[in-house]
Scaffold this active site. Sequence first.
Site, PDB file in Angstrom:
ATOM      1  N   THR A 257      25.551   1.546  15.044  1.00 47.23           N
ATOM      2  CA  THR A 257      25.161   1.377  13.649  1.00 47.23           C
ATOM      3  C   THR A 257      25.323  -0.085  13.273  1.00 47.23           C
ATOM      4  O   THR A 257      26.088  -0.817  13.910  1.00 47.23           O
ATOM      5  CB  THR A 257      26.071   2.185  12.698  1.00 47.23           C
ATOM      6  OG1 THR A 257      27.399   1.626  12.768  1.00 47.23           O
ATOM      7  CG2 THR A 257      26.095   3.641  13.068  1.00 47.23           C
ATOM      8  N   ASP A 258      24.622  -0.501  12.221  1.00 42.78           N
ATOM      9  CA  ASP A 258      24.959  -1.787  11.635  1.00 42.78           C
ATOM     10  C   ASP A 258      26.341  -1.604  11.003  1.00 42.78           C
ATOM     11  O   ASP A 258      26.781  -0.472  10.749  1.00 42.78           O
ATOM     12  CB  ASP A 258      23.916  -2.222  10.599  1.00 42.78           C
ATOM     13  CG  ASP A 258      24.000  -3.717  10.313  1.00 42.78           C
ATOM     14  OD1 ASP A 258      25.054  -4.332  10.624  1.00 42.78           O
ATOM     15  OD2 ASP A 258      23.032  -4.287   9.777  1.00 42.78           O
ATOM     16  N   TRP A 259      27.008  -2.695  10.726  1.00 45.75           N
ATOM     17  CA  TRP A 259      28.425  -2.618  10.342  1.00 45.75           C
ATOM     18  C   TRP A 259      28.594  -1.914   8.978  1.00 45.75           C
ATOM     19  O   TRP A 259      28.180  -2.432   7.950  1.00 45.75           O
ATOM     20  CB  TRP A 259      29.029  -4.014  10.353  1.00 45.75           C
ATOM     21  CG  TRP A 259      29.580  -4.393  11.709  1.00 45.75           C
ATOM     22  CD1 TRP A 259      30.847  -4.834  11.967  1.00 45.75           C
ATOM     23  CD2 TRP A 259      28.932  -4.346  12.989  1.00 45.75           C
ATOM     24  NE1 TRP A 259      31.026  -5.051  13.320  1.00 45.75           N
ATOM     25  CE2 TRP A 259      29.869  -4.754  13.973  1.00 45.75           C
ATOM     26  CE3 TRP A 259      27.666  -3.961  13.433  1.00 45.75           C
ATOM     27  CZ2 TRP A 259      29.573  -4.808  15.333  1.00 45.75           C
ATOM     28  CZ3 TRP A 259      27.365  -4.019  14.788  1.00 45.75           C
ATOM     29  CH2 TRP A 259      28.317  -4.435  15.712  1.00 45.75           C
TER      30      TRP A 259
END
Length: 741
Positions: A257-259
Amino acid sequence: MNTKTVFAVAATFGSLASFAMLDDASASKAAREVLARMTLEEKVLLTGGSGTMTLSAIPRVGIDKEWTMSDNSSTVRPQMNRWDWGYTKPRSANTKLPSLSALASTWDPEMARLHGEVLGAEMRDRGVDELLGPGVNIARTPLNGRNWEYLGEDPCLAAKMCVPMIRGVQSYDVAATVKHFCLNDQEWNRTKVDTHCDLRTLHEIYLPAFRAAVQEAEVLCVMTSYNKVDGIWASENKYLQTGILRDQWGFKGLLETDWGGQHSDSFSANNGGGIEMDRGDAIKHHFNPKNGKYPLLESVKAGRVSEATVDEMALHVLYVMAKTGFLTGAPRRAGERNTKKHQEIARRIGEESVVLAKNDKGVLPLDAKSVRKILVVGKNAANKQCHKGCSGEGNVPYEVTFVDGLKARLGDGVEIVLKPIPKEAAKKASKKELEDVERAGGHVEANAASEGADKGALDELKALALASDATIVFTGTELGYDGNMESEGRDRQNMLADPGEDESIAAILSWNAKNTVVISRAGTPVGYTWTDSAPTMLMSSYLGMEEGSALARVVFGDVNPSGKLCQTWPKRYEDTGVAQLGTYNGKEVVYNERFYVGYRWFDKKDIEPMFPFGHGLSYTKFDVSLSGVKGAKDGGWTVSAKVTNTGKVAGREVVQMYVAYPDAKVERCVKELRGFAKTKLLAPGESETVSIPLSVRDLAYFDELDHRFVTDAGRYEILVGTSSRAVRGRATVEVGAESRF
Ligand code: BGC
């Protein structure tokens, strides 16, 4: 299996591209052997960060140290603290290359390979295993705060540039991450916005670069985007993650995932979701390294997620660890950092990316020998940028601004006077303004009203300009969070220059001072109002730590510019499809302009842009003609174009190949880029014939009902030119029977 045994496995299987890279079967085997010895808890451990930029070490099964990640697409960002967004001390320094919007403007895959190799080598030297780049989202709107981090508006250009870059990175036995998958084409409310895009547009415009990264470059990691796609978070979207990425494209690597982009444990895991990344102490759905809670494990125990699903997730991680040699202990290619060679590559990519937009009176290149006093107008000419840009930022050993570059190029005998552009409104945002921006999800319409240029300051400038041998106006944007800067997490407020700047530049141009040059440095189009009255103009994106050297060498003719725009420059925001259709907002974005993105829109609506996609002149002249189209054995063609340097200095030209559809059975664009080739440095009088492959698949459109690409039988027109609006030759090819892909 201890490290030594695993290395023995690696050695038996041998290596491919470099020392450690295993073939797929060997990497999968090595990964499965380790997986078989892991407990469920250990597998869950691998499905989330052990800190902001790390994955857990599990020495019991031979993972002796943490897997380490680092942003971004143009440098190896300093390492982050385990629990927050701060940097570890001492902060490491790395080479900062030009931004991806500059790399794309080189139209030179060789530059992309070098770019990737520098990053790969610097990662190895720093002990970083995974680079969080390249970003390949499409420049759908000029307002997108991250266009400077991406490869422009065209899927063919983005695909052809990201492939060699990724290969370059991964040739150092480290992983690259293509991001942000997908439809993250604005920063306005990026973490909540819901995007809707028809399937044909998705596959034709927004996915090709991702697909090329996976299938051609064999990228090892993919990062999902923050936004929703048709109401479902991109990080939980089964159609995208399982349907397209894994099943259709055959991606075997690590999906993350993106952060902070993870929203659940079981729903995500059951829908092909990747590992969870966030600021170390905020990771919470799979495993929280700070409080030691394992929600994903609880979900497995409660029967909400099967152990086989967790096995798959862990296996993807282990596979990437095996491919790079991290898991097997195979010797990995040695790196190096901050070397002269890397700095020269940074400069060279920058030089190759600079676009000569106008040179009507032949003012450029300037003659260094006849310059004694130069007036530079625009404080950004001396303003450092490398440490700005959020996750795109770096920490450099040095940075050459344009003024530094001029000084170094011209030596002590030349006087350089630096003045701001009068009436610059680059004021610092107040706390309240920043909070407003935050509340609006990263977007507030700016009041673009301008009081016009400050008369006193202009009078002073005029006197200076008339007493100088050259006047260089340095305009454009800055990276950062104030005013109308370009940055992650928020879009530009409008497409305008800061209030008053345009009026000042128009005034400066009206003085006709000797050798007046405008340099525009921006990662996204700005709607300048004075370009018709500017005879001499260079355009550049963010060029990293050697920006000033690269620009100075172009200005004085040490380098003949050969860059081409990777985005259409509209005259005004209102001309863009997104603006005309009113499909840009922070809540529910419908990609109503469909595949008419960038030049595809300007062609369809017959709107004259400020500068067209692919535009870029040279200090010399080229004769470009289509010299032949030959059928290839596989059913495709090779298109040849002859380029002759008919001018007085050596230079390079980019031949662009577009396809048009005279027999189209479905709605098609006026034309679409399908290939390009950049010549070598041609001496005056010298010719080169470049060859551009064109496959039957290159002619296809996406059939939404069949869910495949299709090339219909019929005639296709090949247009060869030097920009999307400068066609130099045409030919027709015929396809006998329909093909599906
Ligand atoms: C950005 C990503 C970046 C990540 C880690 C996010 O905010 O969107 O591009 O890789 O942070 O720093």
